[in-house]
Scaffold this active site. Structure first.
Site, PDB file in Angstrom:
ATOM      1  N   PRO A 162       0.785  -1.348  -0.091  1.00  0.00           N
ATOM      2  CA  PRO A 162       0.121  -0.093  -0.030  1.00  0.00           C
ATOM      3  C   PRO A 162       0.871   1.485  -0.065  1.00  0.00           C
ATOM      4  CG  PRO A 162       0.210  -0.745   2.334  1.00  0.00           C
ATOM      5  CD  PRO A 162       1.037  -1.618   1.390  1.00  0.00           C
ATOM      6  N   LYS A 187       4.751  -5.390  -6.820  1.00  0.00           N
ATOM      7  CA  LYS A 187       3.580  -4.363  -7.027  1.00  0.00           C
ATOM      8  C   LYS A 187       3.788  -2.942  -6.106  1.00  0.00           C
ATOM      9  CE  LYS A 187      -0.738  -2.348  -8.336  1.00  0.00           C
ATOM     10  NZ  LYS A 187      -0.322  -1.096  -7.438  1.00  0.00           N
ATOM     11  N   PRO A 188       4.480  -1.914  -6.269  1.00  0.00           N
ATOM     12  CA  PRO A 188       3.985  -1.040  -5.373  1.00  0.00           C
ATOM     13  C   PRO A 188       2.873  -0.203  -5.640  1.00  0.00           C
ATOM     14  CG  PRO A 188       6.249  -0.587  -6.634  1.00  0.00           C
ATOM     15  CD  PRO A 188       5.351  -1.427  -7.242  1.00  0.00           C
ATOM     16  N   GLU A 190       0.560   2.750  -6.879  1.00  0.00           N
ATOM     17  CA  GLU A 190       0.762   3.753  -7.885  1.00  0.00           C
ATOM     18  C   GLU A 190       0.630   5.051  -7.445  1.00  0.00           C
ATOM     19  OE1 GLU A 190      -3.812   2.512  -8.139  1.00  0.00           O
ATOM     20  OE2 GLU A 190      -1.774   1.562  -7.555  1.00  0.00           O
ATOM     21  N   GLU A 262      -3.242  -8.546   4.864  1.00  0.00           N
ATOM     22  CA  GLU A 262      -2.968  -7.707   5.800  1.00  0.00           C
ATOM     23  C   GLU A 262      -4.120  -6.485   5.567  1.00  0.00           C
ATOM     24  OE1 GLU A 262      -1.638  -7.803   8.985  1.00  0.00           O
ATOM     25  OE2 GLU A 262      -0.875  -9.685   8.528  1.00  0.00           O
ATOM     26  N   LEU A 263      -5.253  -6.431   6.274  1.00  0.00           N
ATOM     27  CA  LEU A 263      -6.255  -5.616   5.684  1.00  0.00           C
ATOM     28  C   LEU A 263      -6.633  -4.442   6.589  1.00  0.00           C
ATOM     29  CD1 LEU A 263      -8.373  -8.450   4.347  1.00  0.00           C
ATOM     30  CD2 LEU A 263      -6.710  -7.191   3.117  1.00  0.00           C
ATOM     31  N   GLU A 393     -13.381   2.097   8.878  1.00  0.00           N
ATOM     32  CA  GLU A 393     -12.291   2.445   8.825  1.00  0.00           C
ATOM     33  C   GLU A 393     -12.249   3.874   7.906  1.00  0.00           C
ATOM     34  OE1 GLU A 393      -8.015   0.518   8.630  1.00  0.00           O
ATOM     35  OE2 GLU A 393      -9.297   0.410   6.836  1.00  0.00           O
TER      36      GLU A 393
END
Length: 501
Positions: A162, A187-188, A190, A262-263, A393
């Site tokens: 993330p 994958k970072p 964007e 991990e959410l 959240e």
């Protein structure tokens, strides 16, 4: 020229994809803008990868895996320590790049860089241990056979990270994956790809073999989805929203690949009447406003015992009004902007909703006007338990308080959520602190402590917050498969040593 102006002038030093040991353009020929959240200015453009780039990266990782998995733990440890040294040598540059791209104050960014160094160092130590514990004998009720259990690298793994903690979340996944002997496609986000690309450059300079690490920048639909679906990927480790994590899990099911998630979180801090009010104020403010509240571990739900509710609320209101929000490079700034326009608009909608719901008290701090995704730190008191602000959240600097009368009531309110990531307990009664911690449905509980995280421990939660655990030996195990070998007693020599996991 000021430091951040100089940094911005060279922010585009790494903007290409990193595949099979080379920096290259994407197949689609498209670029994505990267924005400074403090000014809303475009500071770089990075490659917008696509499914073809993902396939190229995964196949490079698959080729590299054939050799990398056979290296010893000691060999991998040397490279992990070289990465740690490389990060440490470029500490100030990396911290400044974090602040530029993510918006967090420079002091917070320095903490992140230290975390990255510590994580690679820790997993270097675990990699070395694999040469001794990679294969072990198992006692079985038979003299006719000998059984061993071997821990082996899972294969090619996809790491999807993330934007709220660039490099940190990556290190938590990448260091144990490399230690285990896996090869990686990263994958970072964007939104914050620049720190991750700089980390890839450091890893390349450290001498990690071609194809062991590959980085594909781009959007979730164009890169994340085909990466999670690729048949040569053995494991997906994802950190992000619960909604996207659900889709990752569904996609991974089509090829029956391993998944770690991990959410989200909606965590509570419970403050009892005997608490040190100065400590409680610090812990509440830190849990809600660090990184502008953009944390899955944000303890934005404050449960305070009624006799001290007004006193704590008054202290927190004072803290909110005195919080310095502004340019993350300016001395004394305690909170920077939110990281993206989308997140800024989301948090503003929640604040407007809270005001419309008629909370008893609304306290707002100050934030710079004009350009930049700056949000005022905000506190609501006596928010109804059914309010979206209490239950959902927000991922921003929004704090909600509710009072309680009994310990059981506090525990029930803290557990009344679909998430279960973290919780904090503040009390002078050591017995009560441990008793309440035992009852909380959370993967991490701090008692009278800030949100300190050490790579030797664990990270992850209950319910919809996580599948699996990161950090500690659990983080390494997430990238390993277990193989049992059974042979007739005396028919073969003992297990080989020196080949790692």
């Amino acid at each position: 020229m000021k430091q951040h102006e100089w940094l911005q002038s060279r922010a585009a030093s790494r903007t290409q994809l990193y595949i099979d040991g080379f920096w290259c353009a994407g197949e689609g020929g498209k670029r994505l803008p990267v924005v400074n959240p403090s000014t809303e200015e475009t500071i770089a453009e990075v490659e917008a990868g696509n499914a073809a780039d993902v396939d190229c990266a995964v196949r490079a990782a698959a080729r590299a895996f054939r050799t990398w998995k056979k290296t010893s733990g000691a060999q991998r440890a040397v490279l992990l320590r070289a990465i740690a040294r490389g990060v440490n040598d470029r500490r100030e540059h990396l911290a400044a790049l974090q602040s530029l791209n993510n918006g967090k104050p420079l002091d917070e960014a320095r903490i992140d860089v230290s975390d990255v160094v510590a994580t690679f160092e820790y997993y270097a130590g675990l990699a070395e241990q694999l040469d001794e514990i990679g294969e072990s004998a198992v006692a079985i009720p038979s003299d006719e056979y000998r059984a061993t259990i071997r821990r082996e690298a899972a294969g090619v793994v996809a790491l999807i990270v993330p934007w709220n903690f660039p490099m940190v979340t990556t290190a938590w996944k990448l260091a144990p994956a490399l230690a285990a002997g896996c090869t990686v496609v990263l994958k970072p986000s964007e939104i914050t790809p620049l720190p991750e690309l700089e980390l890839a450059s450091i890893i390349s300079d450290a001498g990690v073999p071609r194809g062991v690490l590959n980085v594909v920048t781009g959007t979730g639909p164009e890169v994340g989805a085909p990466l999670a679906a690729h048949p040569l990927v053995a494991k997906v480790s994802f950190t992000g929203s619960t909604a996207v994590g659900t889709q990752v899990m569904k996609t991974a099911a089509d090829t029956i690949k391993g998944v770690s998630l991990e959410l989200g979180g909606k965590s509570s801090i419970i403050v009892f009447a005997d608490a040190d009010l100065d400590l409680a104020t610090d812990l509440v403010a830190g849990g809600a406003f660090f990184n502008a509240g953009q944390m899955c571990s944000a303890t934005s739900r404050v449960l305070v015992e009624r006799p001290i509710a007004d006193a704590l609320a008054a202290r927190l209101a004072d803290r909110v009004t005195r919080t310095v929000v502004g340019d993350p490079f300016k001395p004394g700034v305690q909170m920077g902007p939110l990281t993206s326009r989308a997140q800024y608009e989301r948090v503003q909608r929640y604040i407007a909703r809270g005001k419309a719901d008629g909370a008893r008290l609304v306290i707002e701090g100050e934030a710079p006007a004009g350009s930049g995704y700056f949000v005022k730190p905000t506190m609501f008191v006596d928010m109804p338990a059914e309010s979206p602000l209490w239950r959902e959240e927000i991922f921003g600097p929004v704090l909600c308080l509710r009072s309680f009368d009994t310990e059981d009531e506090a525990i029930g309110a803290a557990n009344d959520t679909e998430f279960g990531l973290v919780a904090t307990v503040v009390t002078r009664d050591a017995g009560r602190g441990r008793r309440v911690a035992d009852e909380l449905e959370a993967g991490v509980v701090w008692i009278n402590a800030p949100q300190a995280i050490f790579p030797q421990t664990s990270w992850g939660g209950y319910k919809r917050s996580s599948i699996g655990r990161e950090l500690g030996p659990f983080g390494l195990a997430a990238f390993q498969e277990i193989k049992q070998v059974l042979v007739p007693a005396g028919s073969l020599a003992g297990p080989e040593r020196g080949h790692g996991a």
